[in-house]
Motif scaffolding. Structure first.
Motif, short mmCIF file in Angstrom:
data_model
loop_
_atom_site.label_atom_id
_atom_site.label_comp_id
_atom_site.label_asym_id
_atom_site.label_seq_id
_atom_site.Cartn_x
_atom_site.Cartn_y
_atom_site.Cartn_z
N THR A 138 -6.48 8.68 -13.19
CA THR A 138 -6.14 10.10 -13.21
C THR A 138 -7.16 10.95 -13.95
OG1 THR A 138 -4.71 9.72 -15.14
CG2 THR A 138 -3.67 9.67 -12.97
N ARG A 139 -8.03 10.33 -14.71
CA ARG A 139 -9.12 11.11 -15.32
C ARG A 139 -10.00 11.73 -14.25
NH1 ARG A 139 -12.33 7.19 -18.70
NH2 ARG A 139 -13.68 9.02 -18.88
N TYR A 140 -10.06 11.13 -13.07
CA TYR A 140 -10.93 11.61 -12.00
C TYR A 140 -10.19 12.44 -10.96
CZ TYR A 140 -13.78 7.97 -14.09
OH TYR A 140 -14.48 7.20 -14.98
N VAL A 141 -8.91 12.74 -11.21
CA VAL A 141 -8.10 13.49 -10.25
C VAL A 141 -7.46 14.66 -11.00
CG1 VAL A 141 -6.27 13.40 -8.54
CG2 VAL A 141 -7.63 11.36 -9.00
N PRO A 142 -7.97 15.87 -10.86
CA PRO A 142 -7.40 17.02 -11.58
C PRO A 142 -5.94 17.27 -11.20
CG PRO A 142 -9.57 17.55 -10.71
CD PRO A 142 -9.18 16.23 -10.12
N ASN A 143 -5.23 17.88 -12.13
CA ASN A 143 -3.80 18.18 -11.98
C ASN A 143 -2.94 16.94 -11.86
OD1 ASN A 143 -3.72 20.90 -12.41
ND2 ASN A 143 -3.15 21.47 -10.32
N VAL A 144 -3.47 15.81 -12.28
CA VAL A 144 -2.72 14.56 -12.34
C VAL A 144 -2.92 13.97 -13.72
CG1 VAL A 144 -2.33 12.28 -11.32
CG2 VAL A 144 -3.06 14.18 -9.86
N ALA A 145 -1.84 13.55 -14.36
CA ALA A 145 -1.92 13.04 -15.72
C ALA A 145 -0.94 11.89 -15.90
CB ALA A 145 -1.62 14.14 -16.73
N VAL A 146 -1.17 11.07 -16.92
CA VAL A 146 -0.30 9.95 -17.25
C VAL A 146 0.14 10.08 -18.70
CG1 VAL A 146 -0.18 7.46 -17.63
CG2 VAL A 146 -1.24 8.34 -15.55
N VAL A 202 -18.36 12.85 -16.00
CA VAL A 202 -17.79 13.59 -17.12
C VAL A 202 -16.41 14.06 -16.70
CG1 VAL A 202 -18.07 15.47 -18.75
CG2 VAL A 202 -20.09 14.34 -17.80
N THR A 203 -15.39 13.70 -17.46
CA THR A 203 -14.02 14.10 -17.15
C THR A 203 -13.43 14.80 -18.36
OG1 THR A 203 -13.04 12.02 -17.94
CG2 THR A 203 -13.75 12.09 -15.65
N GLY A 204 -12.53 15.73 -18.12
CA GLY A 204 -11.99 16.45 -19.27
C GLY A 204 -10.70 17.18 -18.97
#
Length: 743
Positions: free
Chosen positions: A77-85, A656-658
């Motif tokens: 999910t770091r590489y998929v925006p609007n998705v979090a764990v 780079v993910t953020g």
């Protein structure tokens, strides 16, 4: 904006500017630009190009996941925006566009449903490690109630494992992680067995230490992970009108130790990577889980039509022992005052049938039906050793649930012209559940909380429609607008002491979404630009929040919540050597109306007094943000290839993910419950021959060594003699060496 997010934004801007410059140079010199490969997905139950599907979605290929050493949802999910764990010791929960089902109530069905090779998996432990030997992962944002159906009020994640190949092939790969001081071995063989039957066997074994030092066990690194996974696939291909594929996946996972540390309540998060914890009467801290997942998919061509059958069987047994760090913030050791154990047992069978019409007609359609039944057993052991109350005891609760559901669904596409079409979908679902809860005291002078019984049953009917208008604005660009609804069934409180009939059942939740988007392929196929805007609202949102004032979880339904936002993605092959992938999202997710909510840490006593039941009953946190959600999330990935000597090729990936800041405590504390914004940097450096028959790579993850938390809460007195924050800490920087061989 925090420095981490500023770094991410700067990298994205520089990469875009660099890309424009390089693309212009290529055009000026007449250099031929490569085309992006077509990404095939099955989000609408047919094989289609991603660019033709009117859904905001992200797709990660199996190769991309392997290159970045993605092993779980939290990594992905770091590489998929609007998705979090949300990271916890028990249930890890996936959120899409701000919505998910909280981890505290184990019996929740998830609002973001997982499908593995077409089989619904609503519990996180139904598969122990799906991210190995994959073809792709599809992340569908927003309600998917019509075609996916089962509890997809917030979205769906579809995992497609790799299938058998027409020719023999195999591969082995080894990884040694220097920071986690452990290894990962994986491999597969695939190819024809007879003229009609082909097969594939993939295995993976992982044994690694953790990133937190447990001083109570001589500095043991935690959480240690021991994992074995295997997946066998057989495919039969008939005379051209029938094929059948069986996949069986086994997982055995053991996590030793915990991932929580203590911190101060009165300052911003700054967790150390040390803890002090010793075992108690419930056993060794950690998780042991074993699972089986079997799917059978058949396709039968009946004239121009295709009948598809998907049969699923899922089983798991798990045991979670959860302790808390016994260090107070000043380093002194406090008694192990509270500990929990959660043995689970789950079984599910499912069957789906669907009929696909031929394509290329004025009207195309899919119709089908689905059925599943499941049984879930959960035992909770809760131990307390509270000196302030002169109490030491162990309680137990047993929860059992049987559920079944069936649904009928259909989707039709009407082509007004070659460029304009309308897509309508409808799904009817009936769900029945019955459950029982029983609590008892195992030992102790008196129960800390009431030991109660509860029984309940529910029967629900629901209809989830959607309508889409899709317009091919240009041969290489399309636009769409969509309205859709989703739902998630009601259920029962599975693991809260003191539950009675009146508090046992919670209602179903319903979602509604409006979305408009554009998908385009430009520069002769070298550039893909996609974007969407949306508004998603929930009614009767299912919640389970920890109230430190009562030291218990409150499970029920919030009145309503809404998320609005924008999502965009880019894939660009700038030259033969250089390409860029980037995606970003902004969202505003808030409760619209939430009467009777537990007091938030930021509310003054005049607004909400936790010691006054009347004040809490009148509390409404409408307008407050949803927890665990960032306003901004994004990533950029730079890919560089360079020919070397002797037929060798160098490949480099910089990612780079953020995320911007977010509350990761239920009470939204602005100190210990607020994770600041951050950017994490991953890097892969690989050397391989042109035919890629072998490779050697160095992989660094979180090179900026950002120490972040997945969730936090206040462990209050008198549960503990020293009130403190408990943080679940995510992995710091790791560096690994990888080598692989194909044959």
């Amino acid at each position: 904006m925090k420095s981490g997010i500023s770094t991410l934004a700067l990298v994205m801007a520089l990469s875009a500017l660099s890309g424009v410059s390089n693309a212009q140079e290529a055009a000026d010199t007449g250099e031929e630009t490569r085309k992006l490969a077509t990404v095939t997905v099955t989000a609408q139950k047919r094989e289609e190009s991603l660019q033709d599907v009117p859904i905001s979605m992200e797709v990660m290929s199996g190769d991309a996941l392997a290159d970045l050493q993605v092993n779980d949802f939290q990594d992905m999910t770091r590489y998929v925006p609007n998705v979090a764990v949300q990271l916890t010791a028990g249930n890890n929960v996936v959120y899409i566009r701000g919505f998910g089902s909280p981890a505290a109530n184990f019996s929740f069905d998830q609002a973001v449903s997982l499908y593995i090779d077409g089989v619904y998996a609503g519990k996180s432990r139904q598969t122990q490690g799906p991210f190995f030997d994959l073809e792709r992962v599809e992340v569908l944002r927003g309600p998917q109630g019509a075609l996916f159906g089962k509890n997809t009020a917030a979205g769906a994640v579809s995992i497609v494992s790799a299938g058998p190949t027409d020719t023999f092939e195999g591969a082995v790969k080894g990884v040694y992680n220097f920071d986690l001081e452990g290894y990962e071995l994986s491999g597969h063989v695939s190819g024809p067995i007879t003229d009609r039957i082909s097969g594939r066997l993939a295995v993976k074994q992982l044994d690694q230490d953790g990133w937190i030092s447990n001083l109570g066990k001589g500095g043991q690194k935690e959480p240690q992970v021991e994992q074995f996974l295997a997946r066998a696939t057989l495919r039969y291909e008939g005379e051209g009108d029938f094929d059948y594929t069986v996949k069986a996946e086994f997982g055995d996972n053991r996590r030793i130790g915990g991932m929580n540390v203590s911190g101060r309540l009165d300052i911003p998060q700054n967790p150390d990577l040390t803890r002090y914890s010793v075992d108690s009467v419930v056993g060794e801290e950690g998780t042991e889980a074993t699972s089986w997942l079997v799917s059978g998919t058949g396709n039968w061509d009946i004239g121009e039509y295709t009948l598809t059958s998907v049969t699923g069987y899922s089983w798991f047994r798990a045991d979670i022992n959860n302790y808390f760090d016994q260090q107070s913030p000043d380093g002194t050791i406090v008694p192990n005052s509270v500990y929990n154990s959660y043995p689970e047992h789950f079984r599910q069978v499912s069957q789906e049938l669907r009929l696909l019409s031929p394509t290329g007609r004025k009207f195309e359609y899919i119709i089908g039906g689905y059925y599943d039944s499941s049984r879930y057993l959960l035992t909770q052991f809760g131990g307390f050793n509270i000196a302030a109350l002169n109490y030491e005891g162990l309680g137990r609760s047993d929860f059992s649930q049987f559920s079944k559901s069936y649904s009928l669904f259909g989707q039709g596409t009407y082509h007004f012209s070659d460029t304009l079409r309308a897509i309508g979908s409808l799904r009817y679902t009936n769900t029945e559940k019955r459950a029982g809860f029983d609590g008892e005291l195992i030992y102790g002078p008196y129960p800390l909380r009431p030991l109660t019984k509860a029984d309940g049953s529910i029967s629900e009917d629901g209809v989830d429609p959607s309508i889409t208008l899709q317009w091919d604005v240009h041969p290489n660009a399309m636009a769409y607008v969509t309205y859709g609804r989703g739902s998630k069934s009601g259920g029962f409180v599975g693991n809260t002491y003191g539950t009675v009939d009146a508090t046992f059942t919670y209602d179903p939740e319903k979602s509604e979404s409006f979305e408009a988007g554009v998908k385009s392929t430009l520069l002769n196929g070298a550039l893909v630009l996609n974007g969407a805007v949306y508004e998603t609202s929930f009614k009767d949102l299912q919640t389970s929040v920890y109230d430190p004032n009562l030291s218990t979880y409150i499970t029920g339904n919030a009145a309503s919540a809404k998320s609005t936002g924008v999502e965009a993605s880019l894939a660009w092959i700038i030259s033969h050597q250089f390409s860029v992938n980037a995606s970003a999202a902004y969202q505003d997710a808030k409760y619209e109306d939430y009467p009777g909510a537990a007091c938030l840490a930021s509310q003054p006593l005049t607004e909400c007094n936790p010691a006054d039941p009347t004040s809490v009953a009148q509390n409404n946190i409408g307008g407050r943000p949803l927890p665990y959600i960032s306003d901004f999330s994004g990533n950029v990935q730079l890919n560089y290839t360079q020919d070397l000597w002797s037929d060798l090729v160098f490949d480099g990936i910089l990612a780079v993910t953020g995320r911007s800041k977010y509350f990761d405590s239920d009470n939204q504390s602005p100190t210990y419950g607020l994770q600041k914004g951050f950017a994490k940097v991953d890097l892969r450096l690989q050397v391989a021959p042109q035919d890629e028959r072998w490779h050697v790579a160095l992989v660094g993850k979180n090179l900026t060594d950002e120490i972040t938390t997945g969730s936090a809460f206040n462990l209050p007195a008198p549960i503990t003699s020293v009130p403190r924050a408990i943080f679940y800490v995510e992995p710091p920087r790791t560096i690994a060496l990888e080598a692989g061989l194909r044959f």
